[in-house]
Design a protein around this motif. Structure first.
Motif, mmCIF file in Angstrom:
data_model
loop_
_atom_site.group_PDB
_atom_site.id
_atom_site.type_symbol
_atom_site.label_atom_id
_atom_site.label_comp_id
_atom_site.label_asym_id
_atom_site.label_seq_id
_atom_site.Cartn_x
_atom_site.Cartn_y
_atom_site.Cartn_z
ATOM 1 N N SER A 88 43.245 52.931 46.256
ATOM 2 C CA SER A 88 42.908 52.874 44.832
ATOM 3 C C SER A 88 41.922 53.979 44.486
ATOM 4 O O SER A 88 40.863 54.105 45.094
ATOM 5 C CB SER A 88 42.286 51.523 44.485
ATOM 6 O OG SER A 88 41.831 51.529 43.145
ATOM 7 N N GLY A 90 40.502 53.987 41.661
ATOM 8 C CA GLY A 90 39.896 53.310 40.520
ATOM 9 C C GLY A 90 40.785 52.136 40.165
ATOM 10 O O GLY A 90 41.918 52.330 39.725
ATOM 11 N N LEU A 91 40.299 50.903 40.361
ATOM 12 C CA LEU A 91 41.157 49.728 40.219
ATOM 13 C C LEU A 91 41.754 49.617 38.822
ATOM 14 O O LEU A 91 41.031 49.691 37.818
ATOM 15 C CB LEU A 91 40.367 48.463 40.536
ATOM 16 C CG LEU A 91 39.847 48.314 41.975
ATOM 17 C CD1 LEU A 91 39.049 47.021 42.111
ATOM 18 C CD2 LEU A 91 41.000 48.351 42.976
ATOM 19 N N ARG A 94 40.206 46.833 36.616
ATOM 20 C CA ARG A 94 38.881 47.177 36.107
ATOM 21 C C ARG A 94 38.974 48.254 35.035
ATOM 22 O O ARG A 94 38.205 48.246 34.071
ATOM 23 C CB ARG A 94 37.966 47.640 37.242
ATOM 24 C CG ARG A 94 37.527 46.501 38.167
ATOM 25 C CD ARG A 94 36.371 46.916 39.074
ATOM 26 N NE ARG A 94 35.220 47.261 38.283
ATOM 27 C CZ ARG A 94 34.608 48.451 38.291
ATOM 28 N NH1 ARG A 94 35.075 49.424 39.077
ATOM 29 N NH2 ARG A 94 33.558 48.679 37.549
ATOM 30 N N CYS A 136 39.154 51.785 48.692
ATOM 31 C CA CYS A 136 38.678 52.091 47.339
ATOM 32 C C CYS A 136 37.542 53.094 47.431
ATOM 33 O O CYS A 136 37.087 53.445 48.527
ATOM 34 C CB CYS A 136 38.236 50.823 46.612
ATOM 35 S SG CYS A 136 36.818 49.992 47.378
ATOM 36 N N ASP A 141 34.228 48.632 42.739
ATOM 37 C CA ASP A 141 35.603 48.261 43.069
ATOM 38 C C ASP A 141 35.643 47.373 44.307
ATOM 39 O O ASP A 141 36.400 46.394 44.363
ATOM 40 C CB ASP A 141 36.457 49.508 43.295
ATOM 41 C CG ASP A 141 36.918 50.160 41.996
ATOM 42 O OD1 ASP A 141 36.622 49.618 40.918
ATOM 43 O OD2 ASP A 141 37.564 51.220 42.057
ATOM 44 N N TYR A 144 34.644 43.920 43.346
ATOM 45 C CA TYR A 144 35.678 43.254 42.542
ATOM 46 C C TYR A 144 36.839 42.792 43.414
ATOM 47 O O TYR A 144 37.416 41.725 43.187
ATOM 48 C CB TYR A 144 36.178 44.191 41.444
ATOM 49 C CG TYR A 144 37.126 43.518 40.469
ATOM 50 C CD1 TYR A 144 36.626 42.730 39.433
ATOM 51 C CD2 TYR A 144 38.501 43.644 40.596
ATOM 52 C CE1 TYR A 144 37.480 42.097 38.551
ATOM 53 C CE2 TYR A 144 39.366 43.011 39.716
ATOM 54 C CZ TYR A 144 38.848 42.243 38.692
ATOM 55 O OH TYR A 144 39.691 41.604 37.820
ATOM 56 N N GLY A 268 36.936 56.485 39.515
ATOM 57 C CA GLY A 268 36.888 56.041 40.899
ATOM 58 C C GLY A 268 35.651 56.664 41.514
ATOM 59 O O GLY A 268 34.568 56.092 41.526
ATOM 60 N N CYS A 289 30.523 52.876 38.545
ATOM 61 C CA CYS A 289 31.539 53.373 39.473
ATOM 62 C C CYS A 289 30.945 54.327 40.513
ATOM 63 O O CYS A 289 29.824 54.144 40.975
ATOM 64 C CB CYS A 289 32.685 54.033 38.705
ATOM 65 S SG CYS A 289 33.480 52.955 37.500
#
Length: 365
Positions: A88, A90-91, A94, A136, A141, A144, A268, A289
């Motif tokens: 990922s 950047g999820l 999210r 990630c 992230d 989460y 991200g 982030c």
């Protein structure tokens, strides 16, 4: 994203691993972005299986988060498929939540898909929860992922890296001790990058400092389109560079500026931030982030709350007014980023791969 894949891939190859890339030329779909989002994920497991039938075996398959769901589903049915690591940048979930919050903060319209349903988010959530491992790029992230039920031992938080060209150019620039003044925004001209906050903040600072130059690079739009967002009195001091084509061009742009501004509401871990740090720029960004993981507010840069253009303008003004402070932030960031090499990034990724392979092997013991 492709730069990250190639840079980590090169580092993995240098470590003795074999890496192959499957990109767009392998997918038989239309040019429609919507159709690609639907069709490409469905083709991945079939392609991997067909390659296995031809004797092409992979120890690990790494797939970008929004594309991984069908492969994860097929792997539950067919354990002969190689274990899958979801990467990922950047999820997706999210990203959806932060965009929703930002639009509400700015009183912008909110579409029904954003509020309730996005195909990429549904695909991503399934992939994250059913993959063998997740990589990630920032601590928010990682936290989460645990909130949605991904076990801690199935999560690796990695970092992006900086190519040696930037590190060497930044070292030479620091030794030269040249005076430079200018603010740089490097990124696509889209809502997620915080352009609604950037425009009023930069406008205020440029009006206070009549000699200040501002550059918008890699924005993806022509000069007239970008300048239309600014008042006429400052347009002549704004340089717009729609596209960038090489590291050499990037380095030259960084060299001409003392400050990087990055007011994104979601990322991200942006390469721009790490490259700017390598080149000794003072960084003003948001406190979220991967930016919050790297920038220590008041030590190697400034961080501001998302959507707060007044704070953004204040910190930019401080750095423009105080060259010594900007140099200090830039040098501290440059020293910190020395550890962010692609080799170090690859070691974390290999560790995640090995952990995944070991767990998959133990399933059959």
């Amino acid at each position: 994203m492709s730069r990250v894949m190639y840079c980590t891939g090169d580092a993995l190859i240098a470590m003795g691993h074999q890496v192959e890339y499957l990109f767009s030329e392998h997918w038989q779909v239309s040019n429609s972005i919507y159709m690609r989002r639907l069709a490409v994920p469905l083709q991945i497991p079939a392609l991997i299986y067909s390659l296995a039938q031809k004797g092409k075996h992979y120890d690990i398959v790494e797939i970008h988060e929004p594309l991984a769901a069908p492969y994860c589903f097929n792997r539950k049915i067919n354990q002969n498929l190689p274990p899958v690591v979801v990467f990922s940048h950047g999820l997706e979930k999210r990203n959806q939540l932060t965009e929703l919050a930002y639009r509400r903060q700015k009183y912008l319209p909110v579409s029904l898909p954003l509020r309730f349903l996005r195909i990429t988010v549904l695909q991503a959530m399934y992939a994250l929860q059913h993959s063998d491992h997740v990589i990630c790029l920032n601590s928010e992230d990682a936290a989460y992922l645990q909130q949605i039920g991904v076990a801690k031992n199935r999560i690796t938080q990695a970092d992006n890296g900086v190519e040696s060209q930037f590190l060497l150019a930044g070292k030479a620039l620091a030794q030269a001790n040249l005076s430079r003044l200018g603010i740089l925004f490097l990124g696509t001209w889209v809502l997620r990058k915080g352009i609604l906050d950037l425009v009023p903040a930069i406008s205020q600072v440029m009006q206070r400092h009549p000699a200040l130059q501002f550059t918008i690079a890699g924005c993806g739009f022509d000069t007239d389109t970008i300048l239309a967002d600014f008042t006429e009195d400052i347009r002549s001091r704004i340089q717009v560079i729609p596209k960038l084509s090489s590291n050499e061009e990037l380095i030259e742009i960084y060299r001409q500026h003392s400050i990087l501004v990055l007011p994104s509401y979601f990322e991200g871990q942006p390469l721009t931030m790490l490259e700017a740090a390598a080149m000794g720029l003072a960084i003003v960004t948001t406190n979220i982030c991967g930016m919050a993981d790297f920038i220590e507010n008041g030590i190697n840069g400034f961080t501001v709350p998302v959507g707060n253009f007044e704070a953004l303008a204040e910190y930019l003004d401080r750095l423009v007014s105080d060259e010594k402070l900007a140099r200090s932030f830039g040098e501290t960031a440059r020293q910190k980023v020395q550890a962010y090499t692609w080799e170090n990034a690859a070691y974390k990724i290999v560790s995640a791969y090995k952990k995944t392979i070991k767990a998959d092997t133990n399933c059959f013991d």
